[in-house]
Design an enzyme around this catalytic site. Structure first.
Site, PDB file in Angstrom:
ATOM      1  N   SER A  66       0.758  -1.262   0.016  1.00 46.44           N
ATOM      2  CA  SER A  66      -0.112  -0.017  -0.007  1.00 46.44           C
ATOM      3  C   SER A  66       0.807   1.235   0.081  1.00 46.44           C
ATOM      4  CB  SER A  66      -0.863  -0.051   1.221  1.00 46.44           C
ATOM      5  OG  SER A  66      -2.331  -0.918   0.929  1.00 46.44           O
ATOM      6  N   LYS A  69       0.416   3.272  -3.134  1.00 44.49           N
ATOM      7  CA  LYS A  69      -0.766   4.349  -3.424  1.00 44.49           C
ATOM      8  C   LYS A  69      -0.519   5.778  -3.582  1.00 44.49           C
ATOM      9  CE  LYS A  69      -3.556   0.811  -0.974  1.00 44.49           C
ATOM     10  NZ  LYS A  69      -4.458   0.459   0.227  1.00 44.49           N
ATOM     11  N   TYR A 191      -3.341  -3.682 -10.235  1.00 47.69           N
ATOM     12  CA  TYR A 191      -3.324  -3.392  -8.560  1.00 47.69           C
ATOM     13  C   TYR A 191      -2.242  -4.326  -8.092  1.00 47.69           C
ATOM     14  CZ  TYR A 191      -4.303  -2.227  -3.893  1.00 47.69           C
ATOM     15  OH  TYR A 191      -4.073  -2.123  -2.659  1.00 47.69           O
ATOM     16  N   TYR A 243      -5.267   4.798   7.400  1.00 43.91           N
ATOM     17  CA  TYR A 243      -6.525   4.358   7.458  1.00 43.91           C
ATOM     18  C   TYR A 243      -7.271   4.952   8.886  1.00 43.91           C
ATOM     19  CZ  TYR A 243      -4.055   1.391   4.129  1.00 43.91           C
ATOM     20  OH  TYR A 243      -3.167   1.179   2.908  1.00 43.91           O
ATOM     21  N   VAL A 261       1.481  -3.254   4.372  1.00 48.60           N
ATOM     22  CA  VAL A 261       1.584  -4.756   5.016  1.00 48.60           C
ATOM     23  C   VAL A 261       2.783  -5.354   4.992  1.00 48.60           C
ATOM     24  CG1 VAL A 261      -1.134  -4.781   4.968  1.00 48.60           C
ATOM     25  CG2 VAL A 261       0.054  -5.757   3.047  1.00 48.60           C
TER      26      VAL A 261
END
Length: 447
Positions: A66, A69, A191, A243, A261
């Protein structure tokens, strides 16, 4: 050994302090990530001058996950513009986990580009042409952020693809609302590949520093994205990057950040630095336990919170030269004083400014000779910077080099390692040039 190693010492100290933390565990829902060494812990920092510092396993490769992103979001903003991207992806905190179904009522837009739903749409927005397929465009852009060519960990990609049903379900759900511009299978495959791009903590710190520097890579000096795009990405990172823990992170750490992660974590000090950590054990929100603890401690110790200490205006180091190049140098002394370097600083000195001064000290002085540090135009030195300068000057002299300090306001305080005459030892009517010249003569005379 160099003066700027004081910055590396700070990173090493953070690593030593938190390496023994045993909370958390590597991600196991992607089998390949579960194989990561739970003891690996690396930290890296890149300054706006392109200086790189690291400690621990900062060169160990791992996948972006992530942390990719923000950089793909930057690419989408660059290619399509904010208004067009905002038609498809929102910019509001979801307050939910990274893999939650966060779709806006009425429009079906994902809440933001940092959660999986929004990232899948953002990736799908990247233009796909015969001349440059979308994923090739992504890989090239992320490499420009890192300052080197990157590649894909095919084993992690295969592992992610084999276990990625939730992301596929998200893609089909988004497609049903009409807010996914491409086929769900292709969107999710792209992705997964994006998440499997391989980097190191040093790469991530460079990527973060590129955002901090308004879209210019401070190592390669290449403009990767516009300053407006970089600012937009940092805004979304600040509010959504961690988040459902984003608010607490911003309160306690105060820096735009993004976790992944695989154990990667980046934070950005706008106009100051990019920092990254790598440590696979994760907390309940999917962020690195050690990385989170280290960056929180770093922010507190060095006063890095955005709302606490805004970026300093202007340049800290105003002069790096030799004493005989100073306008006031008498011609008869030039042969003697030419062996002495001069570093002049100005303004208020904090952590970021101290790093610049220390680096300039290392780079100054002909053939590694003595250096005069001129603090005449410095208005303040905070306690953190004072400690760094003391440490750096001690390292400087321990390496066999000599230094003197012009410090008429006594801002630096006693420095045991600096044994030469200082500006305070001169008559009260002495000018700045007299002080620098006196120090230079003392240093050159010992040669």
């Amino acid at each position: 050994m160099s003066a700027a190693d004081a910055v590396t010492d700070s990173l090493a100290g953070l690593r030593e302090r938190f390496a023994a933390v045993r909370e958390g565990s590597p991600a196991d829902y992607i089998p390949q990530l579960a194989l990561a060494d739970p003891d690996a812990f690396g930290l890296a920092l890149v300054s706006m001058d392109g200086h790189r510092y690291s400690a621990g396993e900062a060169e160990v490769p791992f996948t972006l996950q992530s942390v990719s992103k923000p950089f793909v979001y930057a690419l989408a903003l660059s290619a399509l513009g904010l208004d067009e991207v905002s038609r498809w992806v929102g910019a509001e905190p979801s307050g939910e986990a990274f893999n939650a179904i966060s779709l806006e009522p009425g429009t079906g837009r994902p809440a933001n580009a940092m959660v999986n739903a929004g990232a899948i749409v953002t990736t799908a927005l990247i233009p796909d042409t015969p001349d440059e397929p979308a994923f090739d465009r992504i890989l090239r852009c992320l490499g420009r952020f890192a300052g080197r060519g990157l590649d894909v960990d095919e084993e992690v990609f295969a592992s992610e693809s084999a276990t990625g049903d939730r992301n596929r379900a998200l893609a089909y759900l988004i497609r049903s609302t009409g807010t996914l511009p491409v086929d769900p299978v292709r969107a999710v495959d792209r992705y997964f590949r994006q998440c499997a791009i391989r980097v190191t903590a040093v790469d991530l710190a460079t990527m973060a520093a590129t955002l901090a520097y308004g879209g210019v890579n401070p190592v390669t000096r290449e403009r990767v994205v516009s300053a407006e795009v970089a600012a937009g990405v940092l805004a979304v990172m600040a509010t959504c990057g961690m988040y459902d823990g984003s608010g607490d992170w911003l309160l306690r750490v105060g820096l735009p950040a993004k976790s992944g992660v695989s154990g990667g974590l980046i934070a950005v000090g706008p106009a100051r630095f990019g920092v990254a950590t790598y440590s696979p054990p994760l907390d309940a929100t999917g962020g690195s336990v050690r990385g989170h603890a280290a960056l929180e401690a770093m922010s507190r110790r060095y006063g890095l919170h955005l709302m606490l200490n805004p970026a300093l205006p202007g340049s800290t180091v105003t002069l790096v030269t030799t004493a005989d190049d100073l306008p006031s140098a008498p011609s008869g002394e030039r042969g003697l004083r030419g062996r002495v370097g001069v570093v002049a600083a100005q303004g208020a000195i904090d952590f970021t400014a101290a790093e610049r001064v220390l680096y300039a000290l290392d780079e100054s002085g002909p053939d590694g000779g003595p250096v005069v540090l001129d603090l005449h135009d410095v208005t303040a030195i905070d306690s953190v910077a004072r400690g760094m300068l003391h440490n750096g000057l001690a390292r400087f002299t321990a390496d066999g080099r000599r230094a003197a300090v012009v410090d008429p306001k006594d801002l630096l305080g006693p420095v045991d390692a600096v044994r030469e005459r200082t500006g305070r030892d001169l008559p009260r009517h002495a000018t700045r040039e007299d002080a620098v010249a006196g120090c230079a003569r003392a240093l050159a005379g010992e040669g």
